[in-house]
Design an enzyme around this catalytic site. Structure first.
Site, PDB file in Angstrom:
ATOM      1  N   GLY A  82       0.719  -8.811   9.026  1.00  0.00           N
ATOM      2  CA  GLY A  82       0.281  -8.153  10.179  1.00  0.00           C
ATOM      3  C   GLY A  82      -1.448  -7.825   9.195  1.00  0.00           C
ATOM      4  N   CYS A  83      -2.354  -7.392  10.593  1.00  0.00           N
ATOM      5  CA  CYS A  83      -3.999  -6.691  10.681  1.00  0.00           C
ATOM      6  C   CYS A  83      -3.704  -5.279   9.892  1.00  0.00           C
ATOM      7  CB  CYS A  83      -4.324  -7.037  11.339  1.00  0.00           C
ATOM      8  SG  CYS A  83      -4.219  -7.082  13.358  1.00  0.00           S
ATOM      9  N   TYR A  84      -2.887  -5.365  11.177  1.00  0.00           N
ATOM     10  CA  TYR A  84      -2.594  -3.233  11.028  1.00  0.00           C
ATOM     11  C   TYR A  84      -1.772  -3.233   9.696  1.00  0.00           C
ATOM     12  CZ  TYR A  84      -4.483  -1.641  15.588  1.00  0.00           C
ATOM     13  OH  TYR A  84      -5.808  -2.115  16.581  1.00  0.00           O
ATOM     14  N   THR A  86      -1.730  -4.628   6.353  1.00  0.00           N
ATOM     15  CA  THR A  86      -2.867  -4.830   5.580  1.00  0.00           C
ATOM     16  C   THR A  86      -3.815  -3.775   5.270  1.00  0.00           C
ATOM     17  OG1 THR A  86      -2.740  -7.092   6.182  1.00  0.00           O
ATOM     18  CG2 THR A  86      -4.403  -6.248   4.760  1.00  0.00           C
ATOM     19  N   SER A  87      -4.183  -3.007   6.197  1.00  0.00           N
ATOM     20  CA  SER A  87      -5.122  -2.160   5.941  1.00  0.00           C
ATOM     21  C   SER A  87      -4.233  -0.971   5.562  1.00  0.00           C
ATOM     22  CB  SER A  87      -6.001  -1.562   7.459  1.00  0.00           C
ATOM     23  OG  SER A  87      -4.941  -1.627   8.505  1.00  0.00           O
TER      24      SER A  87
END
Length: 347
Positions: free
Chosen positions: A150-152, A154-155
């Site tokens: 997911g995007c969150y 990954t960060s």
């Protein structure tokens, strides 16, 4: 070597971004695009920015057909829809990269608890590999089923991995404070993403209940070698692209900011897509817009004994489609940065 690629769910934001990236991939031939809403329509009629770059016509999904003509299939669908596709991929001996959540969890009960969907391909979970290349590259190389992060997560994971590997933080003190652009909500209509609701506004949402929380915890626990629990709070920014995550944790030893920054530089020294910024420079979403990079800045609050790590990604590229292509390059033994290298747009 030409890799024939099909995209299931090509008319969402992540699907169209896959097309934008893959059109310039020298080793890829796009052979099939499927959609639930625009069957019979050329993709460039749905997304005019792809005119002259993609002439394929969108089709209704026919799983047998897409696997007949594809070597790799990307699935860019909401959670709950990738499971029957993975069953077909396994039966055909083909490669699949899922941009949704269906294969991100090793424990199906965690998935069912947070996503409220029964998992219908439990027997494939052991074969799925979590597709964050910077921490899981060796396993990705031999995978046929990749669960794109997911995007969150990954960060957050890239921000915390070096500290957890070196056991420099109190693992019970981790706070992840993240802000995302509106494209993370997808192309579907909803009140929360209307212009009048988002413009000149800033809000937290799904506080203490966001579905990316257990994904972050699972990945961090594997890195740390112990069970990790985090406080994760997402926010919605009135921008189109980008995620900025600010991560806080209590240092477990007296580590100077110089030592911490050196740790990050060493950890990511050979990772082209992670840029550890110079001392005194902190990430901004505009610097990574349109790129597959994750920018990281680190400092230490000596007064409180906390380390503060800030990471920035483009949620549609490194947070979704770019990372998916990065994973495809790995499993197909292609240079990892193919079709992905290059700076973004500025201003």
């Amino acid at each position: 070597m030409t890799v024939k690629v099909g995209i299931i769910g090509a008319t969402g934001y992540t699907g169209s971004e896959l097309v934008r990236i893959l059109y310039r991939h020298p080793e890829v031939e796009l052979v099939s695009l499927t959609t639930r809403s625009y069957a019979g329509m050329p993709l460039h009629k749905v997304y005019p920015h792809l005119n002259k770059y993609c002439q394929l016509t969108c089709e209704e999904l026919d799983r047998a057909k897409i696997f007949d003509i594809s070597d790799v299939v990307f699935v860019a669908l909401p959670h709950g829809h990738a499971m029957p596709v993975a069953v077909e991929a396994a039966r055909r001996g083909k490669k699949m990269i899922d941009l949704g959540a269906d294969f991100r969890f090793s424990d199906f009960q965690v998935y069912e608890k947070w996503y409220k969907v029964e998992h219908e391909a439990k027997d494939l979970l052991e074969e799925a590999v979590y597709g964050l290349p910077e921490v899981n590259r060796d396993k990705i190389k031999g995978a046929w089923l990749v669960a794109n992060p997911g995007c969150y997560p990954t960060s957050a994971i890239l921000a915390l991995a070096p500290l957890l590997q070196q056991k420099l933080i109190d693992t019970g003190s981790i706070v992840v404070d993240s802000k995302s652009g509106v494209s993370g909500a997808g192309r579907g209509l909803s009140l929360g993403s209307h212009f009048c609701e988002v413009n000149e506004n800033f809000k937290a949402y799904n506080v203490a209940a966001h579905r990316h929380t257990p994904e972050i915890e699972q990945a961090l626990s594997r890195i740390a070698g112990e069970q990790i629990t985090v406080t994760f709070t997402p926010h919605l920014l009135p921008i189109t692209r980008g995620i900025l995550s600010t991560v806080y944790a209590k240092l477990s030893s007296d580590a100077s900011v110089g030592r911490i920054r050196e740790l990050y530089r060493d950890y990511y020294e050979n990772e082209f897509f992670v840029r550890v910024l110079p001392d005194g420079t902190l990430p901004q979403t505009k610097w990574v817009a349109g790129t597959n990079h994750c920018d990281i800045g680190v400092t230490v609050d000596e007064r409180t004994g906390r380390v503060i790590v800030i990471s920035a990604i483009d949620n549609v590229v490194k947070g979704a489609s770019g990372q998916a292509v990065q994973n495809m390059n790995i499993i197909c033994n292609l240079p990892e940065d193919t079709a992905l290298a290059g700076p973004g747009l500025y201003p």
